[in-house]
Design a protein around this motif. Structure first.
Motif, mmCIF file in Angstrom:
data_model
loop_
_atom_site.group_PDB
_atom_site.id
_atom_site.type_symbol
_atom_site.label_atom_id
_atom_site.label_comp_id
_atom_site.label_asym_id
_atom_site.label_seq_id
_atom_site.Cartn_x
_atom_site.Cartn_y
_atom_site.Cartn_z
ATOM 1 N N ARG A 6 -6.308 -39.615 99.430
ATOM 2 C CA ARG A 6 -5.724 -40.629 100.300
ATOM 3 C C ARG A 6 -5.932 -42.010 99.676
ATOM 4 O O ARG A 6 -5.097 -42.897 99.765
ATOM 5 N N ARG A 7 -7.112 -42.142 99.029
ATOM 6 C CA ARG A 7 -7.440 -43.429 98.419
ATOM 7 C C ARG A 7 -6.453 -43.772 97.296
ATOM 8 O O ARG A 7 -5.888 -44.859 97.237
ATOM 9 N N VAL A 10 -2.959 -44.539 98.704
ATOM 10 C CA VAL A 10 -2.827 -45.897 99.234
ATOM 11 C C VAL A 10 -2.720 -46.890 98.084
ATOM 12 O O VAL A 10 -1.872 -47.783 98.074
ATOM 13 N N GLY A 11 -3.568 -46.659 97.071
ATOM 14 C CA GLY A 11 -3.572 -47.564 95.932
ATOM 15 C C GLY A 11 -2.268 -47.549 95.184
ATOM 16 O O GLY A 11 -1.680 -48.591 94.902
ATOM 17 N N ALA A 13 0.656 -46.450 96.184
ATOM 18 C CA ALA A 13 1.784 -46.910 97.006
ATOM 19 C C ALA A 13 1.803 -48.426 97.073
ATOM 20 O O ALA A 13 2.845 -49.057 96.910
ATOM 21 N N ALA A 14 0.634 -49.016 97.291
ATOM 22 C CA ALA A 14 0.568 -50.474 97.361
ATOM 23 C C ALA A 14 0.946 -51.092 96.024
ATOM 24 O O ALA A 14 1.666 -52.093 95.966
ATOM 25 N N VAL A 17 4.683 -50.981 95.629
ATOM 26 C CA VAL A 17 5.343 -51.990 96.447
ATOM 27 C C VAL A 17 5.187 -53.371 95.816
ATOM 28 O O VAL A 17 6.126 -54.158 95.756
ATOM 29 N N ALA A 18 3.974 -53.635 95.282
ATOM 30 C CA ALA A 18 3.717 -54.940 94.653
ATOM 31 C C ALA A 18 4.657 -55.157 93.470
ATOM 32 O O ALA A 18 5.295 -56.206 93.348
ATOM 33 N N ALA A 20 7.469 -53.640 92.789
ATOM 34 C CA ALA A 20 8.864 -53.691 93.199
ATOM 35 C C ALA A 20 9.194 -55.025 93.841
ATOM 36 O O ALA A 20 10.225 -55.622 93.569
ATOM 37 N N ALA A 21 8.276 -55.515 94.688
ATOM 38 C CA ALA A 21 8.550 -56.776 95.403
ATOM 39 C C ALA A 21 8.744 -57.923 94.433
ATOM 40 O O ALA A 21 9.670 -58.716 94.568
ATOM 41 N N ALA A 22 7.867 -58.006 93.443
ATOM 42 C CA ALA A 22 7.960 -59.132 92.522
ATOM 43 C C ALA A 22 9.082 -58.954 91.519
ATOM 44 O O ALA A 22 9.819 -59.891 91.227
#
Lengths: 437, 323
Positions: A6-7, A10-11, A13-14, A17-18, A20-22
Motif C-alpha cells: 500500500r505504501r 501511494v508513493g 501513484a502520487a 500524478v506529480a 503528470a501535473a507538471a
C-alpha cells in the motif's frame, strides 16, 4: 517480482500524478486547442473543389447552440460555396473570441496543420506580421490585387498597409458607440440628446438615471478596458501610444480622461461588473448605458426588450470627438501557394456588391465602395467614422500582446479606484517599458 | 546456461531421440524467454504512451525554457537563463505567485479536511438511502464541465441580478461585486473550486472508511470505546493512507484545480487578483505565445511540486499506518 505494498502504491501513484501535473500543463492546453474538423473534411471529399480553411468568430463554436438564422459571415460563405466550382470555404468557428481563435490558429500553424485564413483583430496586426507570418496580399492576388481592393475604401486599406505590403483584407470595421435604454431615460426625465452631448452633461444627468435604476450603476464599458479607454483619451486630446511609438497615456489629457471615469465610479455610477456580466446586465435593464462595438447592434436589437437607442461618444467640452477603430481583417496564413487562387476567388466575392451586401447586415461600418442604406442605429458609428477614426492601438515589440493586457488591467484598476490615476499611469509606464525592452 | 554448456560439451549422440530432446530444450528456452518478456510487451504500449505524452513534453519543456520562441517562427533563439532570471522582476509573475500561495493556504486544508469531516458525518447513516442522495449531490459537480458550471456560477455571482446578492440584499447587506472586487473574487474562485473537487475526495474517504476491518471496531466496542474513540483511535489511523494520498495529490494539483474556475469566471482579474502560477503559465504560452517563458515557469512548477511532494514523504508519511 517487486511486491506492491500500500505504501509503494501511494508513493508511486502520487509520483505519477506529480509528474503528470507538471509535465502536461503545457501539453493539456495544446490538447484543448485541438482541431475539431471532421465535417468539413467529409464535405471536401464529396467534391473535387479545393478546400480553403477559414477560422473566424461569427459562427457557432463547438458545443454552442446554433443561432436561429445564420450569421452574415456564414451567409457570405454559403453564398460563395454555392456558386464556386473550384473552391470550397471550410468555415470553422473555434470560439467567438478573437484571442481564442488566434490561439487555435497559432497552435495549428505550429503543428503544420494551420488554417488558410483567420479573422484577425486590427490590434493584432503587428503580431500577425511579426509573429505569425501573415502573407502579403500582393503575393496572394498578384496582378489582381488592385481590382479587388479598389472595392474597399482607402481609409480601411490604410490600416492594413505596411510600407507597400497589404497584410490582409479589411473586413469588419467597427467603432465603440453608446447604447442606451431610452425607457430608463424617459422614466428619469432625462433628455438623451442633452445628457449624452458632453461628459459634463452626462455627469449631471447620471444621478437621476441611477435613481431610476433603483440605485444601480448607470454606465458600463464592455470588452477589455483598453479599447474604450483609447477613444476616451483621444476625445480629450490625448493618445495611448504616440505616432513615434512613445507612450502617450502619461499626458495630462490622458490622465484627466481616466480621472473622469474614476470619478463616475466614486459616485457609484460606473458598472464594475466583469465584461461577461455587463451585457446581460444591460439587456436585462439593470444599467442604462453601455459602450460597445457598433457590430453588437444586431444582437442587441434582437435581445433587448426595451427601447434601444444609440449615440456617439460625448465630447470633452468643445474638443473634437476622435474615436478608435475596432474589428478585424481577414489574414492569409496559408503556407501552400496552390491555395492562393482559391483564396483570391473568395476575396473577390467578399468585396463584390453581392458578397458585401450580405456582410453589411451585421452593423459593422460599410468600408466598401458599394452604396448600401445605413442600418437603423448605425448613424453614430458613421458620424465617428466620417470625423476620422484612429486605428486601434498596436502595441509594439515581440511582447505586444502582453502589453495590451497589462495596459487593460491598469485601466480597469484606475477606473475602479483600485489605484489612483497618477500611480496607475506611473506603474503602467514602468511595467510597459520593461515589456518593451 | 548450465544446460547449454552441457549440451555443447556432450559428444555427438547417435541416439534416435536426440532431436526430440533438443527440440524440447529449445521449447523450454523459448518458454522461459517468452515468459520473461511477455509482461514487458504487455505494458509496453502504456509505457510508450507515457513516454510520449508525459516524459517527452517534460524534457522538451526543459529544453524550450532556454529559448525565445513563439511556436511558429522556424528559428528558436537561445537565451540561456534569461527566461528564468527575468521572472523575479516581472510584477505579473510575482502577483501570480501571491495568488498561488493564497490558493494553496486556503484550499489545501479545505480540500483535505472538509471531505474528511463530511465522510465522518455521513458514516453513521451509511446504510440509509439518504447517504446515497448526499453522495450523488456532492459528487455530481465533479463530473460537470467548468464551462457548463460557469454559466450557473456567473448568474449566482452576478452583482445586479445574481441570486446571491438578491438573497443578501434581502437581509440588508450591501451589494457585493463578487467577481470584480479584488477582496471577494479570489474567494469566489475558492468556493467554486471547492464545490467542484469536494465530491471526489469525499468518495475516497468513504471508500477508505468502508474498508476498515469490522473486527477492530467490534473489539473496541466490546472494550467500551465510544464512537468518537473508535473514530479517533481505529478508523482514522486505518484510513491514513487515503488521507496521505489525498494530501499529496491535493498539494500537487490544487493550483491546477482552480485554473478552470479562473479561466471561465475571471480570466485572472480583477486586477490580476485571482491569477496564479498556472494561469500565468497559460497566458505566457497561449495568449502571448512566449513559449520559452512559459516553459521556464513549467520547469519551476515541476521542481516546486517535486520538492513539496518529497517533503511530505519525508515528514508526513511517518505518521501513516499502512496496516
Amino acid at each position: 517480482m517487486v511486491k506492491q505494498t500500500r505504501r509503494s502504491f501511494v508513493g508511486s501513484a502520487a509520483g505519477a500524478v506529480a509528474g503528470a501535473a507538471a509535465a502536461t500543463t503545457l501539453g493539456s492546453a495544446v490538447a484543448g486547442a485541438a482541431p475539431a474538423a471532421g465535417a468539413s473534411a467529409a464535405i471536401s471529399a464529396q467534391d473535387n473543389r479545393q478546400k480553403i480553411t477559414f477560422y473566424h468568430i461569427y459562427g457557432t463554436p463547438p458545443g454552442g447552440t446554433p443561432a436561429a438564422s445564420p450569421a452574415p459571415m456564414i451567409q457570405v460563405i454559403d453564398a460563395f460555396n454555392a456558386q464556386s466550382t473550384t473552391t470550397f470555404i471550410d468555415s470553422q468557428t473555434p470560439s467567438t473570441a478573437y484571442a481564442e481563435v488566434l490561439q487555435k490558429a497559432q497552435a495549428d500553424i505550429a503543428a503544420g496543420n494551420g488554417p488558410d485564413l483567420v479573422i484577425t483583430p486590427w490590434s493584432n496586426l503587428n503580431y500577425a506580421d511579426e509573429g505569425l507570418g501573415v502573407v502579403d496580399l500582393n503575393t496572394v492576388g498578384g496582378d489582381d490585387v488592385a481590382a479587388v481592393l479598389d472595392n474597399i475604401r482607402p481609409e480601411a486599406k490604410d490600416i492594413v498597409t505596411r510600407d507597400d505590403r497589404i497584410l490582409g483584407l479589411p473586413w469588419g470595421l467597427s467603432t465603440p458607440i453608446f447604447y442606451y435604454n431610452a425607457d430608463v431615460f424617459k422614466q428619469a426625465g432625462v433628455d438623451p440628446t442633452t445628457a449624452l452631448k458632453t461628459w459634463d452633461d452626462f455627469k449631471a444627468a447620471a444621478p437621476k438615471l441611477k435613481d431610476a435604476l433603483g440605485g444601480n450603476p448607470v454606465i458600463a464599458f464592455t470588452y477589455n478596458k483598453d479599447w474604450p479607454a483609447q477613444t476616451l483619451v483621444q476625445c480629450n486630446g490625448g493618445r495611448i501610444v504616440n505616432d513615434d511609438g512613445s507612450f502617450g497615456f502619461t499626458s495630462d489629457e490622458a490622465k484627466a480622461a481616466m480621472q473622469m471615469v474614476a470619478d463616475l465610479d466614486k459616485d457609484g455610477l460606473y458598472d464594475r461588473s466583469t465584461s461577461q456580466e455587463m451585457r446581460p446586465n444591460f439587456v436585462a435593464g439593470s444599467t442604462a448605458v453601455m459602450i460597445s462595438s457598433v457590430a453588437s447592434l444586431k444582437g442587441l436589437r434582437d435581445d433587448c426588450k426595451f427601447t434601444l437607442a444609440t449615440a456617439p461618444w460625448p465630447t470633452f467640452g468643445d474638443k473634437p470627438r476622435i474615436a478608435s477603430t475596432g474589428g478585424s481583417f481577414i489574414g492569409v496564413y496559408a503556407r501552400d501557394e496552390s491555395h492562393y487562387p482559391g483564396i483570391w476567388e473568395f476575396f473577390t466575392f467578399c468585396t463584390s456588391e453581392e458578397g458585401y451586401k450580405i456582410w453589411n447586415q451585421t452593423g459593422y461600418i460599410n468600408i466598401s465602395v458599394h452604396d448600401f442604406p445605413k442600418l437603423d442605429g448605425q448613424e453614430p458609428a458613421y458620424t465617428q467614422f466620417e470625423a476620422g477614426l484612429i486605428p486601434e492601438t498596436n502595441w509594439p515589440g515581440a511582447r505586444g500582446l502582453e502589453m495590451q493586457t497589462t495596459w487593460a488591467t491598469f485601466v480597469e484598476r484606475m477606473w475602479a479606484n483600485d489605484i489612483s490615476v497618477d500611480e496607475g499611469v506611473t506603474e503602467a509606464e514602468s511595467e510597459l517599458s520593461a515589456l518593451m525592452g | 546456461m548450465a544446460l547449454a554448456r552441457n549440451k555443447m560439451d556432450a559428444p555427438p549422440s547417435s541416439d534416435a531421440s536426440a532431436p526430440t530432446v533438443l527440440q524440447s530444450r529449445r521449447s523450454w528456452s523459448w518458454y522461459r524467454f517468452s515468459e520473461g518478456i511477455t509482461p514487458y510487451l504487455l505494458i509496453a504500449p502504456l509505457l510508450i504512451l507515457i513516454a510520449i505524452f508525459i516524459y517527452w513534453p517534460l524534457i522538451y519543456s526543459f529544453y524550450l525554457s532556454f529559448f525565445d520562441w513563439n511556436f511558429v517562427r522556424p528559428d528558436k533563439t537561445f537565451v540561456g537563463w534569461d527566461n528564468f532570471t527575468r521572472l523575479p522582476n516581472d510584477p505579473r509573475f510575482m502577483r501570480a505567485l501571491h495568488g498561488t500561495w493564497i490558493y494553496f493556504v486556503a484550499l489545501v486544508p479545505i480540500q483535505v479536511f472538509l471531505p474528511l469531516g463530511l465522510a465522518i458525518l455521513l458514516w453513521p447513516i451509511r446504510a440509509s438511502r439518504a447517504q446515497s442522495a448526499y453522495r450523488i449531490m456532492l459528487f455530481s459537480p465533479t463530473v460537470i464541465a467548468y464551462s457548463v458550471a460557469a454559466v450557473m456560477w456567473l448568474w449566482i455571482f452576478n452583482p445586479l441580478q445574481g441570486i446571491l446578492n438578491k438573497l443578501l440584499t434581502g437581509f440588508g447587506v450591501e451589494r457585493i461585486n463578487w467577481l470584480s472586487d479584488r477582496d471577494t473574487a479570489i474567494w469566489a474562485i475558492i468556493i467554486v473550486a471547492t464545490w467542484k473537487t469536494l465530491g471526489f475526495h469525499l468518495l475516497l474517504y468513504m471508500a477508505a472508511l468502508e474498508a476498515v476491518p469490522n473486527d477492530y471496531v467490534e473489539a473496541a466496542s466490546l472494550d467500551g470505546a465510544s464512537n468518537w474513540q473508535i473514530m479517533r483511535s481505529i478508523r482514522f489511523p486505518l484510513i491514513t493512507p487515503t488521507f496521505f494520498f489525498v494530501l499529496v495529490t491535493t498539494v500537487i494539483s490544487v493550483n491546477d484545480d482552480v485554473f478552470g474556475a479562473i479561466n471561465v469566471l475571471t480570466n485572472g482579474g480583477p486586477f490580476e487578483s485571482t491569477t496564479n502560477i498556472i494561469y500565468y503559465l497559460y497566458q505566457q504560452g497561449f495568449q502571448y505565445f512566449q513559449i520559452g517563458a512559459a516553459s521556464a515557469v513549467a520547469v519551476i512548477v515541476f521542481l516546486a511540486t517535486a520538492l513539496l511532494t518529497w517533503l511530505q514523504f519525508r515528514f508526513v508519511e511517518r505518521h501513516v499506518h499502512y496496516g
